[in-house]
Design a protein around this motif. Sequence first.
Motif, PDB file in Angstrom:
ATOM      1  N   GLY A   1     -26.683 -23.181  19.523  1.00 46.21           N
ATOM      2  CA  GLY A   1     -27.504 -22.920  20.709  1.00 46.21           C
ATOM      3  C   GLY A   1     -28.022 -24.173  21.379  1.00 46.21           C
ATOM      4  O   GLY A   1     -28.380 -24.156  22.553  1.00 46.21           O
ATOM      5  N   MET A   2     -28.061 -25.273  20.611  1.00 45.17           N
ATOM      6  CA  MET A   2     -28.676 -26.497  21.144  1.00 45.17           C
ATOM      7  C   MET A   2     -27.653 -27.589  21.458  1.00 45.17           C
ATOM      8  O   MET A   2     -28.029 -28.736  21.710  1.00 45.17           O
ATOM      9  CB  MET A   2     -29.672 -27.049  20.119  1.00 45.17           C
ATOM     10  CG  MET A   2     -30.787 -26.082  19.775  1.00 45.17           C
ATOM     11  SD  MET A   2     -31.885 -25.781  21.149  1.00 45.17           S
ATOM     12  CE  MET A   2     -32.766 -27.310  21.135  1.00 45.17           C
ATOM     13  N   GLY A   3     -26.366 -27.238  21.372  1.00 39.55           N
ATOM     14  CA  GLY A   3     -25.345 -28.246  21.659  1.00 39.55           C
ATOM     15  C   GLY A   3     -25.218 -29.293  20.567  1.00 39.55           C
ATOM     16  O   GLY A   3     -24.810 -30.428  20.810  1.00 39.55           O
ATOM     17  N   LEU A   4     -25.551 -28.901  19.354  1.00 37.99           N
ATOM     18  CA  LEU A   4     -25.397 -29.802  18.199  1.00 37.99           C
ATOM     19  C   LEU A   4     -24.228 -29.326  17.347  1.00 37.99           C
ATOM     20  O   LEU A   4     -23.864 -28.147  17.377  1.00 37.99           O
ATOM     21  CB  LEU A   4     -26.671 -29.782  17.340  1.00 37.99           C
ATOM     22  CG  LEU A   4     -27.926 -30.388  17.960  1.00 37.99           C
ATOM     23  CD1 LEU A   4     -29.167 -29.935  17.196  1.00 37.99           C
ATOM     24  CD2 LEU A   4     -27.838 -31.912  17.952  1.00 37.99           C
ATOM     25  N   GLY A   5     -23.653 -30.234  16.600  1.00 33.58           N
ATOM     26  CA  GLY A   5     -22.563 -29.870  15.705  1.00 33.58           C
ATOM     27  C   GLY A   5     -23.038 -29.842  14.267  1.00 33.58           C
ATOM     28  O   GLY A   5     -23.938 -30.595  13.876  1.00 33.58           O
ATOM     29  N   THR A   6     -22.442 -28.945  13.478  1.00 33.01           N
ATOM     30  CA  THR A   6     -22.748 -28.894  12.044  1.00 33.01           C
ATOM     31  C   THR A   6     -21.621 -28.185  11.311  1.00 33.01           C
ATOM     32  O   THR A   6     -20.751 -27.556  11.928  1.00 33.01           O
ATOM     33  CB  THR A   6     -24.099 -28.194  11.775  1.00 33.01           C
ATOM     34  OG1 THR A   6     -24.483 -28.424  10.404  1.00 33.01           O
ATOM     35  CG2 THR A   6     -24.012 -26.679  11.994  1.00 33.01           C
ATOM     36  N   VAL A   7     -21.646 -28.274   9.984  1.00 33.21           N
ATOM     37  CA  VAL A   7     -20.730 -27.510   9.137  1.00 33.21           C
ATOM     38  C   VAL A   7     -21.446 -27.262   7.806  1.00 33.21           C
ATOM     39  O   VAL A   7     -22.095 -28.170   7.286  1.00 33.21           O
ATOM     40  CB  VAL A   7     -19.393 -28.270   8.916  1.00 33.21           C
ATOM     41  CG1 VAL A   7     -19.591 -29.670   8.388  1.00 33.21           C
ATOM     42  CG2 VAL A   7     -18.461 -27.510   7.960  1.00 33.21           C
ATOM     43  N   PRO A   8     -21.364 -26.026   7.270  1.00 40.17           N
ATOM     44  CA  PRO A   8     -21.912 -25.817   5.939  1.00 40.17           C
ATOM     45  C   PRO A   8     -20.911 -26.339   4.916  1.00 40.17           C
ATOM     46  O   PRO A   8     -19.718 -26.064   5.043  1.00 40.17           O
ATOM     47  CB  PRO A   8     -22.031 -24.285   5.842  1.00 40.17           C
ATOM     48  CG  PRO A   8     -20.987 -23.756   6.773  1.00 40.17           C
ATOM     49  CD  PRO A   8     -20.745 -24.799   7.831  1.00 40.17           C
ATOM     50  N   ARG A   9     -21.405 -27.088   3.933  1.00 41.42           N
ATOM     51  CA  ARG A   9     -20.478 -27.620   2.922  1.00 41.42           C
ATOM     52  C   ARG A   9     -21.039 -27.382   1.523  1.00 41.42           C
ATOM     53  O   ARG A   9     -22.176 -27.755   1.229  1.00 41.42           O
ATOM     54  CB  ARG A   9     -20.262 -29.124   3.122  1.00 41.42           C
ATOM     55  CG  ARG A   9     -19.645 -29.484   4.460  1.00 41.42           C
ATOM     56  CD  ARG A   9     -19.319 -30.936   4.574  1.00 41.42           C
ATOM     57  NE  ARG A   9     -20.469 -31.800   4.368  1.00 41.42           N
ATOM     58  CZ  ARG A   9     -20.506 -33.092   4.665  1.00 41.42           C
ATOM     59  NH1 ARG A   9     -19.442 -33.669   5.193  1.00 41.42           N
ATOM     60  NH2 ARG A   9     -21.578 -33.810   4.439  1.00 41.42           N
ATOM     61  N   ALA A  10     -20.210 -26.790   0.683  1.00 42.33           N
ATOM     62  CA  ALA A  10     -20.619 -26.583  -0.705  1.00 42.33           C
ATOM     63  C   ALA A  10     -20.223 -27.781  -1.567  1.00 42.33           C
ATOM     64  O   ALA A  10     -20.829 -28.029  -2.607  1.00 42.33           O
ATOM     65  CB  ALA A  10     -19.975 -25.314  -1.248  1.00 42.33           C
ATOM     66  N   GLN A  11     -19.187 -28.494  -1.114  1.00 42.20           N
ATOM     67  CA  GLN A  11     -18.708 -29.612  -1.932  1.00 42.20           C
ATOM     68  C   GLN A  11     -19.632 -30.809  -1.825  1.00 42.20           C
ATOM     69  O   GLN A  11     -19.973 -31.255  -0.734  1.00 42.20           O
ATOM     70  CB  GLN A  11     -17.315 -30.028  -1.469  1.00 42.20           C
ATOM     71  CG  GLN A  11     -16.257 -29.210  -2.151  1.00 42.20           C
ATOM     72  CD  GLN A  11     -14.871 -29.737  -1.883  1.00 42.20           C
ATOM     73  OE1 GLN A  11     -14.690 -30.695  -1.149  1.00 42.20           O
ATOM     74  NE2 GLN A  11     -13.888 -29.089  -2.453  1.00 42.20           N
ATOM     75  N   MET A  12     -20.033 -31.299  -2.960  1.00 43.88           N
ATOM     76  CA  MET A  12     -20.868 -32.521  -3.016  1.00 43.88           C
ATOM     77  C   MET A  12     -20.969 -32.930  -4.478  1.00 43.88           C
ATOM     78  O   MET A  12     -20.650 -32.137  -5.375  1.00 43.88           O
ATOM     79  CB  MET A  12     -22.248 -32.270  -2.403  1.00 43.88           C
ATOM     80  CG  MET A  12     -23.026 -31.126  -3.019  1.00 43.88           C
ATOM     81  SD  MET A  12     -24.536 -30.788  -2.094  1.00 43.88           S
ATOM     82  CE  MET A  12     -24.523 -28.999  -2.036  1.00 43.88           C
TER      83      MET A  12
END
Length: 217
Positions: free
Chosen positions: A177-188
Motif C-alpha cells: 500500500g505504501m510503495g515499498l518492497g518486501t518478501v517474507p523469508r523463513a531461511q536464515m
Amino acid sequence: MKHTITFLSLILFSISLQGQTGDVIKLNPPSTDKGHSIMKSLWVRSSTRAYSPGELSLQDLSDLVWAAVGINRPESKKLTSPTAQNSQDVILYVCRPDGTYLYNSADHCLIQVNKTDLRPFMEGERSTKAHTILLLVADISKYRGYAAGSPNNKHYYEMGAVDCGIVSQNIALFCAGMGLGTVPRAQMNKAAIKDELKLTDTQYLWLNHPVGYLKEK
Ligand SMILES: Cc1cc2nc3c(=O)[nH]c(=O)nc-3n(C[C@H](O)[C@H](O)[C@H](O)COP(=O)(O)O)c2cc1C
C-alpha cells in the motif's frame, strides 16, 4: 606522555560507546490515512527482492512497525495484528547496519539491543542488500497455560507460527500500500541470530522481512 594518555582515553571512550546498547529511536506517531486502498494493495502485493539503496524515512519506519504489531486500541492495548489468546507473543526486531532494535509498542519506540549487524545472517544467495530487515520471533512463554515441559507447548509453538504469519501479512500489505518492497523469508541462520540476540528456548525465530523502496521501473 600527556598526548598518549589523552589518545588512550579517547580509544577507551570510543570502545565503551561501541559496546553500549539501550539507545532509543523515538518514532513518529503512526499515520492515520495514507497509501493505496486495501483492494489496490491486494492487487499490487508481490514479493520483491531488490530495492533502491538507502534507509527508510523515519515516518515510513514508524508506520511500518506500527502496521506490524502496533497498538491500535489504546484503551485495551490491543494490536494491529491478532494473536491467539491475545498473547501478543510476536517480538519484532528491526535489524540495521548499526545493530538490532526491539520495537516497544507501548512506547512506540525502538530500543537498541545490540550493535551487531545481523543482516548477513538473513541474506542468502539472493541478497536484497536492504538497509532494514524486520525479524519476527514468537515467544510461547506469553501464553496462558504455558509451562516448561507441558505437552500443551506444541500447540503454543504452532500458534506462535500462525501469529508470525499474520504479522508478516500486515507487513506485506502495508508495504504494498505504501510503495515499498518486501518478501517474507523463513531461511536464515537461526542458530547465529539466536546466539546474538540471546533468545531463550521459548522464543522461536520464524520469519524475516527485508524492506526497502521499490526501484524505479
Ligand atoms: C512462509 C514463507 C516462507 C518463505 N521463505 C522464503 C525464503 O526463505 N526466501 C525467499 O526468497 N522467499 C521466501 N518466501 C517468499 C516466497 O518465495 C514467495 O511468497 C512465493 O514465491 C510467491 O511469490 P509472491 O509472494 O510474489 O506471491 C517465503 C514465503 C512464505 C509465505
